[in-house]
Enzyme design. Sequence first.
Site, PDB file in Angstrom:
ATOM      1  N   GLY A 174      -8.212   9.349   8.930  1.00 18.73           N
ATOM      2  CA  GLY A 174      -8.555   9.317  10.430  1.00 18.73           C
ATOM      3  C   GLY A 174      -9.433  10.289  10.869  1.00 18.73           C
ATOM      4  O   GLY A 174     -10.011  10.545  11.894  1.00 18.73           O
ATOM      5  N   LYS A 221       0.920  -1.234  -0.036  1.00 23.03           N
ATOM      6  CA  LYS A 221      -0.029  -0.002  -0.072  1.00 23.03           C
ATOM      7  C   LYS A 221       1.031   1.110  -0.003  1.00 23.03           C
ATOM      8  O   LYS A 221       1.611   1.458   1.074  1.00 23.03           O
ATOM      9  CB  LYS A 221      -0.875   0.002   1.036  1.00 23.03           C
ATOM     10  CG  LYS A 221      -1.666   1.491   1.276  1.00 23.03           C
ATOM     11  CD  LYS A 221      -2.389   1.495   2.392  1.00 23.03           C
ATOM     12  CE  LYS A 221      -2.871   2.995   2.656  1.00 23.03           C
ATOM     13  NZ  LYS A 221      -3.595   3.035   4.012  1.00 23.03           N
ATOM     14  N   ASN A 234      -9.280   1.996   9.000  1.00 19.85           N
ATOM     15  CA  ASN A 234      -8.545   1.645  10.314  1.00 19.85           C
ATOM     16  C   ASN A 234      -9.250   2.341  11.406  1.00 19.85           C
ATOM     17  O   ASN A 234      -9.740   1.747  12.261  1.00 19.85           O
ATOM     18  CB  ASN A 234      -6.969   1.936  10.187  1.00 19.85           C
ATOM     19  CG  ASN A 234      -6.338   1.335  11.327  1.00 19.85           C
ATOM     20  OD1 ASN A 234      -6.817   1.027  12.319  1.00 19.85           O
ATOM     21  ND2 ASN A 234      -4.861   1.387  11.206  1.00 19.85           N
ATOM     22  N   THR A 235      -9.060   3.483  11.492  1.00 19.89           N
ATOM     23  CA  THR A 235      -9.472   4.155  12.717  1.00 19.89           C
ATOM     24  C   THR A 235     -11.104   4.050  12.827  1.00 19.89           C
ATOM     25  O   THR A 235     -11.492   4.017  14.014  1.00 19.89           O
ATOM     26  CB  THR A 235      -9.359   5.583  12.647  1.00 19.89           C
ATOM     27  OG1 THR A 235      -7.822   5.835  12.320  1.00 19.89           O
ATOM     28  CG2 THR A 235      -9.564   6.599  13.767  1.00 19.89           C
ATOM     29  N   ALA A 288      -9.735   5.487   3.370  1.00 20.26           N
ATOM     30  CA  ALA A 288      -9.383   6.480   4.467  1.00 20.26           C
ATOM     31  C   ALA A 288     -10.756   7.331   4.437  1.00 20.26           C
ATOM     32  O   ALA A 288     -11.354   7.810   3.468  1.00 20.26           O
ATOM     33  CB  ALA A 288      -8.425   7.559   4.235  1.00 20.26           C
ATOM     34  N   GLY A 289     -11.245   7.735   5.749  1.00 18.01           N
ATOM     35  CA  GLY A 289     -12.209   8.860   5.952  1.00 18.01           C
ATOM     36  C   GLY A 289     -13.615   7.956   6.510  1.00 18.01           C
ATOM     37  O   GLY A 289     -14.307   8.895   6.697  1.00 18.01           O
TER      38      GLY A 289
END
Lengths: 259, 66
Positions: A161, A100, A210-211, A188-189
């Site tokens: 994040g 990645k 992830n977050t 992301a987001g």
Amino acid sequence: MKAATLTIAGRTFPSRLIVGTGKYPSLAVMREAIEASGAALVTVAVRRVDLSRRNGESILDVLSKAKTAVLPNTAGCYNAEEAVRTARLAREVGLSELIKLEVIGDERTLFPDNEGLLAATRTLVKEGFVVLPYTNDDLVVAKRLRDAGAAAIMPLAAPIGSGLGLQNPVTLRILLEEIRDVPVIVDAGVGTASDAAIVMEMGADGVLMNTGIAGSPDPVKMARAMRLAVESGRLAFEAGRIPRKLHAAASSPPEGQIS
Amino acid sequence: MTIRLNGRDQEAPEGTTVLSLLETAGLQPGRVAVELNGSVVPKTGFHRALLREGDVMEVVHFVGGG
């Protein structure tokens, strides 16, 4: 491509959800969340070993028990050279060509550096890597990455994040229309399940987060929510939504009512 | 001799190899990657890679990340 599977450079994964391994309170919670998410591909970062202390259980040991494939990232790299160097080391740790690719251009937003990203993609593709670049939702950049040999395009929905969910539905829609030969994985987001469902309903091939999971007060439950959201979003995309209309259309027959 | 290991000076006896250094540090060679003076050392070469005075070595592994 079947509803539940994601194929990247000829490798098929039994889930369209890719999850990160950062920010978990423990490896045990991380493993439980990964299992609840159903993800078959998980990201990791490459960092110096802390030689001043005994290193405990390796994250690779935990991931091999969870039977997931590993997707190392080049997070924290601010130019193509650093990213290429990190990718080469990642390949040695994990013995896999998947990477990645992140080349960050701005510290506060973590937006990608397009020029560096493209340069690093070209170098790594030549060296046999399967490159999955984290990019912004820019069609021109996405086309260049694809033409440079990227195995997927991974546009952000919102800053890393941030949990804001998809901010530019039009640019993502255009990207999804135009990039048909490699998977488009929204990276992301994502902040909650509906954010994931929305991009899947639009036709994204997958979602990486992830977050959105690790940052929830109950990561394991949120992981399951994300799994269901990705699956239901994909099913809705394949089934096809009804056209939007301004006025009502009754669902029950107008005839035969008692008077 | 002194080598630069993960950004810090480290004393190592003559004859130290990448493999012996990793073993002394209690690291599983299969779980790390090593860069010596800017080039990746393949795992199969750990036992042959002899360290020299002033070498710059990086030892990395996977950690949690997105």
